[in-house]
Design a protein around this motif. Structure first.
Motif, mmCIF file in Angstrom:
data_model
loop_
_atom_site.group_PDB
_atom_site.id
_atom_site.type_symbol
_atom_site.label_atom_id
_atom_site.label_comp_id
_atom_site.label_asym_id
_atom_site.label_seq_id
_atom_site.Cartn_x
_atom_site.Cartn_y
_atom_site.Cartn_z
ATOM 1 N N GLU A 288 16.189 25.380 -26.316
ATOM 2 C CA GLU A 288 15.215 25.375 -27.410
ATOM 3 C C GLU A 288 14.306 24.149 -27.309
ATOM 4 O OE1 GLU A 288 15.477 24.559 -32.111
ATOM 5 O OE2 GLU A 288 16.664 26.282 -31.441
ATOM 6 N N ARG A 292 10.286 24.186 -26.966
ATOM 7 C CA ARG A 292 9.455 23.492 -27.957
ATOM 8 C C ARG A 292 8.470 22.551 -27.245
ATOM 9 N NH1 ARG A 292 10.774 23.130 -33.463
ATOM 10 N NH2 ARG A 292 12.688 24.209 -34.112
ATOM 11 N N GLU A 293 8.971 21.837 -26.262
ATOM 12 C CA GLU A 293 8.117 20.894 -25.540
ATOM 13 C C GLU A 293 7.002 21.632 -24.797
ATOM 14 O OE1 GLU A 293 8.489 17.331 -22.191
ATOM 15 O OE2 GLU A 293 10.293 18.292 -22.994
ATOM 16 N N LEU A 297 7.940 27.535 -28.495
ATOM 17 C CA LEU A 297 8.654 27.652 -29.765
ATOM 18 C C LEU A 297 8.174 26.587 -30.732
ATOM 19 C CD1 LEU A 297 12.414 28.203 -28.804
ATOM 20 C CD2 LEU A 297 10.817 29.922 -29.659
ATOM 21 N N ASP A 298 8.205 26.946 -32.024
ATOM 22 C CA ASP A 298 8.024 25.972 -33.097
ATOM 23 C C ASP A 298 8.993 26.344 -34.210
ATOM 24 O OD1 ASP A 298 6.914 28.200 -34.361
ATOM 25 O OD2 ASP A 298 4.852 27.497 -34.121
ATOM 26 N N ASP A 299 8.946 25.633 -35.310
ATOM 27 C CA ASP A 299 9.898 25.884 -36.393
ATOM 28 C C ASP A 299 9.841 27.326 -36.879
ATOM 29 O OD1 ASP A 299 10.711 23.277 -36.273
ATOM 30 O OD2 ASP A 299 9.585 22.612 -38.044
ATOM 31 N N VAL A 302 11.435 29.742 -34.279
ATOM 32 C CA VAL A 302 12.897 29.588 -34.275
ATOM 33 C C VAL A 302 13.502 30.279 -35.496
ATOM 34 C CG1 VAL A 302 14.767 27.910 -34.520
ATOM 35 C CG2 VAL A 302 12.917 27.497 -32.876
#
Length: 337
Positions: A288, A292-293, A297-299, A302
């Motif tokens: 994850e 994200r990096e 993905l972001d909040d 997720v």
């Protein structure tokens, strides 16, 4: 000749949509295992009784081994076959086994895959071409048989046989690799090395540093994937599946994975000196963070993934609980003699 893969991520070689699918699959598997863990222990208190509760009997959960199933099964179609181990849920989910019927089987209910008679170690779904067994290395010969059938029928279908590193010392493992190599069968052999054959470390049971080396004895490619890296598994499996579909024969893939929990539920794990550091090796938050990096993905993404996984799993749990238990008068049904 064997090789080792350990780089993570491999963004130049894998599409962002595939990365997201791998993550989603891993979260679904973990959510399922956490729910089964919850239900398994819910009514086994105050003293643990393996025979009590809604889910009686042994329970082997695959938390930590999600990258293996997600990476391998991403390349399979529903017509391909998978034979798994006594720790089978992650591969069953990743290969598309009906989640409602699988859960009902684990609960021992009549709407289960085996009408509640097989339990979690003996899942069988002919629609998904999936089976597993509590017998060590048992899935290797049937996978070779399926691969032989696929080849004789002139299809491009493949079989995948999964086992643990301890099972690589079984006769069935070596006999099957030899025959599959001799007949150039479209089968991929997967070894999940979680470091422990129940309570025995690999170093105390196996004469080679890794089982991928053993492929050379049968003249087939061998790949060792390090670091429980889902994208490296995906790459190795992709090459192996393509080779098998094109008539190139079998491949042996060993993944150095992780068993987050005990060999079975109720295992005190007194033999493990590494337990304190195990949670930090969890592959899901690790992957994850990678996504994200990379901006994949972001909040919000997720949260959507976790909510969808929870809804799917809780629906399957509810289905299982609503299914009736087998009538004792049918005990002689569905047997050969």
């Amino acid at each position: 000749m064997w090789s080792s893969l350990k780089e993570e991520p491999m963004s130049s070689r894998i599409d962002a949509a595939v990365q997201r699918d791998l993550y989603d699959q891993m979260v679904l598997i973990r959510t399922y295992e956490e729910a089964i863990l919850r239900e398994y222990h819910a009514d086994k208190k105050p003293a643990f009784d393996i025979g009590a509760g809604l889910i009686p009997g042994e329970m082997h959960l695959a938390a930590g081994q999600e990258p293996v199933a997600a990476g391998v099964c991403a390349h399979l179609s529903r017509g391909d076959a998978v034979t798994a181990t006594h720790r089978p849920h992650h591969f069953a989910i990743a290969h598309g086994v009906d989640l409602n019927r699988m859960t009902a089987e684990i609960f021992g209910r009549v709407d289960g895959l085996g009408r509640g008679r097989g339990g979690h170690m003996h899942l069988f779904d002919p629609d998904a071409h999936f089976s597993c067994s509590g017998i060590i290395a048992e899935g290797y010969p049937p996978a070779a048989g399926q691969a032989l059938a696929f080849k004789k029928r002139g299809t491009d279908r493949v079989a995948v046989a999964v086992t643990g590193e301890g099972a690589a010392n079984q006769g069935a493992f070596h006999e099957t690799l030899n025959l599959a190599a001799l007949w150039k069968l479209p089968v991929i052999f997967v070894v999940e090395d979680n470091d422990w054959g129940i309570s025995v470390p690999r170093s105390a049971s196996t004469s080679v540093a890794n089982n991928a080396e053993r492929a050379a004895a049968y003249g087939i490619p061998g790949v060792r994937v390090e670091d429980n890296a889902v994208e490296a598994v995906h790459e190795a499996a992709g090459e192996a599946v393509e080779r098998a579909r094109n008539g190139g024969g079998p491949t042996l893939i060993e993944v150095h994975t992780l068993r987050l929990w005990g060999h079975f539920e109720g295992d005190a794990q007194g033999y493990r000196a590494d337990l304190e550091g195990v949670p930090g090796k969890d592959p899901i938050p690790t992957y994850e963070a990678v996504l994200r990096e990379a901006g994949i993905l972001d909040d919000a993404a997720v949260a959507i993934t976790r909510r969808a996984a929870s809804d799917t799993v809780e629906s399957a749990i509810a289905f299982a609980k609503a299914s009736p238990e087998p009538d004792p008068s049918t005990v002689r049904d569905y047997v050969f003699a």
